[in-house]
Design an enzyme around this catalytic site. Structure first.
Site, short mmCIF file in Angstrom:
data_model
loop_
_atom_site.label_atom_id
_atom_site.label_comp_id
_atom_site.label_asym_id
_atom_site.label_seq_id
_atom_site.Cartn_x
_atom_site.Cartn_y
_atom_site.Cartn_z
N ARG A 181 -34.46 -15.08 11.13
CA ARG A 181 -34.63 -15.14 9.66
C ARG A 181 -33.47 -15.90 8.99
O ARG A 181 -33.06 -15.56 7.88
CB ARG A 181 -34.73 -13.73 9.06
CG ARG A 181 -35.93 -12.91 9.52
CD ARG A 181 -37.25 -13.55 9.11
NE ARG A 181 -38.37 -12.65 9.31
CZ ARG A 181 -39.01 -12.47 10.47
NH1 ARG A 181 -38.63 -13.14 11.55
NH2 ARG A 181 -40.03 -11.65 10.54
N SER A 185 -41.26 -7.77 4.92
CA SER A 185 -40.08 -6.97 5.30
C SER A 185 -39.00 -7.15 4.24
O SER A 185 -38.61 -8.28 3.96
CB SER A 185 -39.52 -7.44 6.63
OG SER A 185 -40.50 -7.38 7.62
N GLU A 245 -33.55 -8.89 3.71
CA GLU A 245 -34.06 -10.14 4.27
C GLU A 245 -34.59 -11.00 3.12
O GLU A 245 -34.60 -12.22 3.19
CB GLU A 245 -35.16 -9.80 5.28
CG GLU A 245 -35.65 -10.94 6.11
CD GLU A 245 -37.02 -11.39 5.68
OE1 GLU A 245 -37.25 -12.61 5.66
OE2 GLU A 245 -37.87 -10.54 5.37
N1 EPU Z 1 -41.33 1.48 13.08
C1 EPU Z 1 -41.27 2.79 12.70
N2 EPU Z 1 -41.54 3.09 11.40
C2 EPU Z 1 -41.89 2.14 10.51
C3 EPU Z 1 -41.93 0.80 10.89
C4 EPU Z 1 -41.65 0.48 12.19
O1 EPU Z 1 -40.98 3.68 13.48
O2 EPU Z 1 -42.14 2.51 9.35
C5 EPU Z 1 -41.10 1.15 14.50
C6 EPU Z 1 -42.41 0.77 15.18
O3 EPU Z 1 -43.08 1.87 15.66
C7 EPU Z 1 -41.94 -0.14 16.29
C8 EPU Z 1 -40.73 -0.82 15.68
O4 EPU Z 1 -40.30 0.00 14.60
O5 EPU Z 1 -41.53 0.61 17.41
C9 EPU Z 1 -41.02 -2.23 15.23
O6 EPU Z 1 -42.06 -2.23 14.26
P1 EPU Z 1 -43.01 -3.50 14.07
O7 EPU Z 1 -43.49 -3.98 15.38
O8 EPU Z 1 -44.01 -3.14 13.03
O9 EPU Z 1 -42.08 -4.65 13.57
P2 EPU Z 1 -40.77 -4.70 12.65
O10 EPU Z 1 -39.60 -4.89 13.54
O11 EPU Z 1 -40.77 -3.55 11.73
C10 EPU Z 1 -40.81 -7.33 12.49
C11 EPU Z 1 -40.80 -8.38 11.41
C12 EPU Z 1 -42.17 -8.50 10.76
C13 EPU Z 1 -43.19 -8.84 11.84
C14 EPU Z 1 -43.16 -7.76 12.92
C15 EPU Z 1 -44.05 -8.07 14.09
C16 EPU Z 1 -38.53 -8.44 10.60
C17 EPU Z 1 -37.60 -8.22 9.44
N3 EPU Z 1 -39.79 -8.10 10.42
O12 EPU Z 1 -41.04 -6.07 11.83
O13 EPU Z 1 -42.09 -9.59 9.84
O14 EPU Z 1 -44.49 -8.95 11.29
O15 EPU Z 1 -41.82 -7.64 13.44
O16 EPU Z 1 -43.52 -9.11 14.86
O17 EPU Z 1 -38.08 -8.96 11.62
C18 EPU Z 1 -41.60 -10.14 7.57
O18 EPU Z 1 -40.62 -10.74 8.01
O19 EPU Z 1 -41.88 -10.12 6.35
C19 EPU Z 1 -42.46 -9.43 8.51
C20 EPU Z 1 -43.50 -8.68 8.11
#
Ligand code: EPU
Length: 338
Positions: A165, A237, A334
């Site tokens: 990012r 995010s 972010e």
């Molecule tokens: N999780 C939780 N609770 C929550 C959210 C997430 O426990 O409320 C846990 C999930 O269960 C999982 C882990 O956190 O084990 C990761 O969650 P997820 O796969 O949904 O992805 P993220 O790390 O929360 C990132 C990106 C997203 C992207 C997803 C999928 C960033 C800042 N965000 O989110 O990007 O869609 O991975 O690749 O890196 C964005 O940048 O706007 C965005 C939506």
């Protein structure tokens, strides 16, 4: 052509739906018209900045300078044979239209980035990413206009300082250049990128790992977790996932064995999902002064209707302080805060 607006409302131009105004906003359809406009426009007050789809911006007040908004949407796919295919897209093209053009033409590399809101010109700025892919994987170069000299130049990907990012456009070139087009390099050879478990499972449920099935799977996963900004204001995010020292990650894992984490290129540093930390700290679904934490993904702050930028910031600050107190980790926004 340039269309100029004075003291114009921004509510429809930012996905958070924040009610702010811009002193001046100019829509431009080409690099030439932008240069011609800037050459004859005195920029005496406020700063000059670029707004694409407004999907990664939080306005904390009115914008007193000049906002530039690209509207050119042309996309050209190099028709020559060979595996590697060059695609040139203007900054104003909606990102998902770009992805659709690529996938419909059998080009691999953009499919995991299906349905990300925003424009092509915004994609390199924060190096958008999802499901194990990021824009930097397919960007060859970025075409810009220098705001001081009004000269065009092409910045090769290796000089864009792409990171998680992050890019040179958020750093040293911030406020100094306007992105007018992006050159991509995609592939005709199928190479499904299904390392993100949920994507592999959702794709398998649809059948073979074709471009059509992968893009449909991404659409389904996104729709199940992420709020549609047309229905509820948000900027995706709100926070980045923090990268912490291995020792801290281990201390936390002994307290919370279920904590998800990811390896990074540096063996001493571990990435921890901020969404998990925020949920664990008890914030998921909480609303304060019309600013809320989305109930299906705690990484996303939402405008429950009529929230100001200050309301969102106050909620974000409370979350940052609480996550710091509970886990010893400082999470950072972010989203660009203006
Ligand atoms: N999780 C939780 N609770 C929550 C959210 C997430 O426990 O409320 C846990 C999930 O269960 C999982 C882990 O956190 O084990 C990761 O969650 P997820 O796969 O949904 O992805 P993220 O790390 O929360 C990132 C990106 C997203 C992207 C997803 C999928 C960033 C800042 N965000 O989110 O990007 O869609 O991975 O690749 O890196 C964005 O940048 O706007 C965005 C939506």
């Amino acid at each position: 052509m340039v269309q100029e607006y004075l003291n114009t409302p921004l509510r429809e131009r930012n996905s958070f739906g924040i009610d702010a105004r811009a002193a001046r906003l100019a829509e431009f359809d080409s690099a030439e018209s932008l240069c011609e406009y800037l050459a004859r426009t005195p920029r005496t007050t406020g700063r000059t900045a670029v707004i694409g789809g407004g999907n990664n911006i939080l306005f904390t007040g009115d914008f007193d300078g000049l906002l530039l908004h690209p509207v050119g949407r042309a996309c050209r796919i190099d028709a020559r044979g060979g595996d590697r295919v060059a695609v040139h897209a203007e900054a104003g093209l909606p990102w998902d239209d770009f992805v659709r053009l690529c996938t419909e033409n059998g080009l691999w590399g953009a499919e995991n980035l299906t349905a990300i809101p925003g424009t092509v010109g915004a994609a390199p700025v924060q190096n958008i990413g999802a499901y194990g892919a990021e824009a930097a994987d397919i960007i060859e170069s970025v075409e810009v206009i220098d705001l001081n000299t009004l000269k065009p130049s092409i910045i090769a990907a290796e000089h864009c300082a792409f990171g998680y990012r992050e890019s040179v456009f958020k750093g040293p070139l911030r406020g100094r250049v306007v992105i007018t087009a992006v050159n991509f390099r995609l592939s005709r050879t199928p190479h499904p990128n299904l390392g993100y478990g949920a994507l592999a499972a959702e794709t398998a449920a649809l059948g073979e790992p074709s471009l059509e099935n992968i893009t449909e799977a991404v659409r389904r996963i996104r729709a199940s977790k992420l709020p549609d900004p047309a229905l509820i204001g948000n900027a995706g995010s709100f926070f980045k996932n923090p990268v912490v020292e291995q020792a801290l990650a281990e201390r936390l894992r002994s307290r919370f064995p279920e904590m998800p984490s990811y390896a990074t290129a540096d063996p001493d540093r571990i990435k921890i999902p901020a969404g998990w930390l925020i949920e664990k700290a008890g914030w998921k679904g909480v609303t304060r002064n019309r600013a809320g934490v989305y109930e299906r993904q705690a990484l996303i702050l939402v405008n429950r209707g009529g929230a100001s930028g200050a309301n969102i910031i106050a909620l974000a600050e409370a979350i940052i302080a609480d996550v710091q107190a509970k886990f010893g980790i400082t999470i950072a926004p972010e989203v660009n805060i203006w």
